[in-house]
Design a protein around this motif. Structure first.
Motif, PDB file in Angstrom:
ATOM      1  N   ALA A   1      40.088  45.749  44.272  1.00  0.00           N
ATOM      2  CA  ALA A   1      38.742  45.609  43.713  1.00  0.00           C
ATOM      3  C   ALA A   1      38.805  45.183  42.239  1.00  0.00           C
ATOM      4  O   ALA A   1      38.043  44.323  41.803  1.00  0.00           O
ATOM      5  CB  ALA A   1      37.981  46.920  43.862  1.00  0.00           C
ATOM      6  N   GLU A   2      39.746  45.752  41.486  1.00  0.00           N
ATOM      7  CA  GLU A   2      39.853  45.421  40.052  1.00  0.00           C
ATOM      8  C   GLU A   2      40.293  43.964  39.874  1.00  0.00           C
ATOM      9  O   GLU A   2      39.781  43.246  39.018  1.00  0.00           O
ATOM     10  CB  GLU A   2      40.878  46.321  39.340  1.00  0.00           C
ATOM     11  CG  GLU A   2      40.565  47.797  39.346  1.00  0.00           C
ATOM     12  CD  GLU A   2      40.850  48.445  40.689  1.00  0.00           C
ATOM     13  OE1 GLU A   2      41.948  48.231  41.226  1.00  0.00           O
ATOM     14  OE2 GLU A   2      39.969  49.150  41.222  1.00  0.00           O
ATOM     15  N   TYR A   3      41.271  43.575  40.682  1.00  0.00           N
ATOM     16  CA  TYR A   3      41.786  42.208  40.595  1.00  0.00           C
ATOM     17  C   TYR A   3      40.682  41.218  40.977  1.00  0.00           C
ATOM     18  O   TYR A   3      40.483  40.193  40.310  1.00  0.00           O
ATOM     19  CB  TYR A   3      43.009  42.096  41.516  1.00  0.00           C
ATOM     20  CG  TYR A   3      43.799  40.808  41.413  1.00  0.00           C
ATOM     21  CD1 TYR A   3      43.853  40.074  40.236  1.00  0.00           C
ATOM     22  CD2 TYR A   3      44.522  40.333  42.500  1.00  0.00           C
ATOM     23  CE1 TYR A   3      44.593  38.898  40.157  1.00  0.00           C
ATOM     24  CE2 TYR A   3      45.270  39.161  42.432  1.00  0.00           C
ATOM     25  CZ  TYR A   3      45.291  38.454  41.259  1.00  0.00           C
ATOM     26  OH  TYR A   3      46.025  37.293  41.200  1.00  0.00           O
ATOM     27  N   GLN A   4      39.927  41.559  42.035  1.00  0.00           N
ATOM     28  CA  GLN A   4      38.822  40.689  42.453  1.00  0.00           C
ATOM     29  C   GLN A   4      37.828  40.504  41.317  1.00  0.00           C
ATOM     30  O   GLN A   4      37.394  39.397  41.009  1.00  0.00           O
ATOM     31  CB  GLN A   4      38.094  41.307  43.655  1.00  0.00           C
ATOM     32  CG  GLN A   4      38.703  40.927  44.983  1.00  0.00           C
ATOM     33  CD  GLN A   4      38.176  41.776  46.120  1.00  0.00           C
ATOM     34  OE1 GLN A   4      37.798  42.923  45.938  1.00  0.00           O
ATOM     35  NE2 GLN A   4      38.165  41.191  47.299  1.00  0.00           N
ATOM     36  N   GLU A   5      37.495  41.623  40.691  1.00  0.00           N
ATOM     37  CA  GLU A   5      36.533  41.600  39.596  1.00  0.00           C
ATOM     38  C   GLU A   5      37.026  40.702  38.464  1.00  0.00           C
ATOM     39  O   GLU A   5      36.280  39.921  37.880  1.00  0.00           O
ATOM     40  CB  GLU A   5      36.354  43.038  39.090  1.00  0.00           C
ATOM     41  CG  GLU A   5      35.493  43.172  37.885  1.00  0.00           C
ATOM     42  CD  GLU A   5      34.119  43.701  38.252  1.00  0.00           C
ATOM     43  OE1 GLU A   5      33.242  43.643  37.392  1.00  0.00           O
ATOM     44  OE2 GLU A   5      33.945  44.167  39.389  1.00  0.00           O
TER      45      GLU A   5
END
Ligand code: ATP
Ligand code: NI
Length: 322
Positions: A88-92
């Motif tokens: 999720a962090e990488y996607q963001e």
């Protein structure tokens, strides 16, 4: 047309499943699996078209990659971007920078902002925190010139554009984004033939710059004109991934009976509809998902879900494919 299928994939989706929590009467909660064991990959310089009828899971795949699924969705399996697991962090961190979405609807353009500014904003986001206005303007003007958007268009609001122009503005946004993966969800409905051709040409150009393009469409004829590989979705899973060249003649080179039937159903071929309907996620058949409609079905086809396996230069989920 450079096809770099030998290079390392920029996107690898493996065994992706998506379920939605649903509340039935009272507080009873149940879970509906709408995507199961879906796999697809995209290499730099390559256009992979995802085709499949309505409800087969195309948009959910795009939303899962971008990390924009609704809150009641649960996902399993793996999505890798440039070899790294997409958390999720990488996607963001990479959304809009390394991965760009060309949305289905031009309504995603801000109705109250001049389109030139929207493209400049995308250019700034792509280049991190230092918003250099002059540099962003130069990038935007180059992108407009490239997509045949006259200089005065930059001061127009979205409603003042034709459908084709609005599409080109959306593609220009992806161009300036420096994204290594461009996902286009149904980019051509409502466009006339010339605008469709023009939009597809833009995708080829993005791919030729070394980006990976995931083109989602239910228009298989359009997909065949532009893509390098075709991923065929059916009832929430991938039934075949085939090089575009395999779509020829009577479909002999295709692997899955559904893909063959899709190919034959095109107006330029037999124009023969496929009998029956794609099953709803809450009423999936035993075994192979296509088995109830399949002319090749045998009793073994109901025994279990066929695994995805490599057959010639592609992948297929059918025990009879060779
Ligand atoms: N929020 C949700 N809750 C429950 N089910 C959903 C939700 N969103 C999508 N689905 C179901 O998931 C399945 C796949 O939907 P998806 O939107 O990915 O299909 P699609 O292939 O993009 O179709 P179309 O061509 O119509 O855009 C459908 O059966 C749909 O009803
Ligand atoms: Ni969709």
């Amino acid at each position: 047309m450079p096809t770099q299928t030998k290079s390392k994939p920029i996107l690898e989706v493996e065994e992706l499943s998506i379920s939605f929590a649903q509340y039935t009467s009272g507080l009873r909660q149940s879970s509906l699996k709408v995507i199961a064991d879906l796999s697809v990959s995209v290499c730099p310089g390559e256009i992979v078209a995802v085709v499949g009828s309505s409800g087969s899971g195309k948009s959910l795949l795009a939303h899962a990659i971008l990390g924009i699924l609704p809150g009641n969705a649960a996902i399993s399996g793996s999505i890798r971007f440039a070899g790294q697991k997409l958390t999720a962090e990488y996607q963001e961190a990479i959304r809009g920078r390394e991965i760009a979405l060309i949305p289905q609807s031009v309504n995603y353009l801000d109705p109250l902002m001049q389109v030139g500014k929207q493209v400049r904003n995308a250019a700034k986001i792509a280049r991190g925190s230092s918003p250099d206005r002059a540099a962003a303007r130069k990038i935007q003007r180059e992108a407009f010139a490239r997509y045949n958007l006259a200089p005065e268009v930059e001061r127009l609001l979205p409603f003042q554009l034709s459908g084709g122009m609005a599409r080109r503005v959306l593609v220009a946004t992806a161009l300036v984004s420096s994204a290594r993966l461009v996902i286009a969800d149904e980019p051509t409905p409502g466009l006339d033939d010339a605008a469709v051709r023009e939009t597809l040409g833009c995708f080829r150009e993005l791919a030729d710059q070394g980006r990976g393009v995931l083109l989602i469409t239910h228009d298989i004829e359009t997909a065949l004109e532009i893509a390098d590989r075709i991923a065929v979705f059916y009832a929430g899973t991938t039934v075949e991934v085939a090089p575009v060249q395999d779509f020829s003649g009577g479909g002999e080179a295709l692997r899955h009976p559904y893909t063959k039937a899709l190919w034959r159903s095109l107006p330029k071929n037999d124009f023969a509809p496929i009998p029956g309907f794609q099953p709803h996620p809450n009423a999936l058949p035993e075994g192979c998902l296509f088995q109830p409609r399949c002319p090749m079905a045998t009793p073994e086809c109901t025994a279990g879900r066929p695994e995805m396996r490599a057959v010639r230069e592609g992948m297929v989920r059918c025990i009879h494919a060779s």
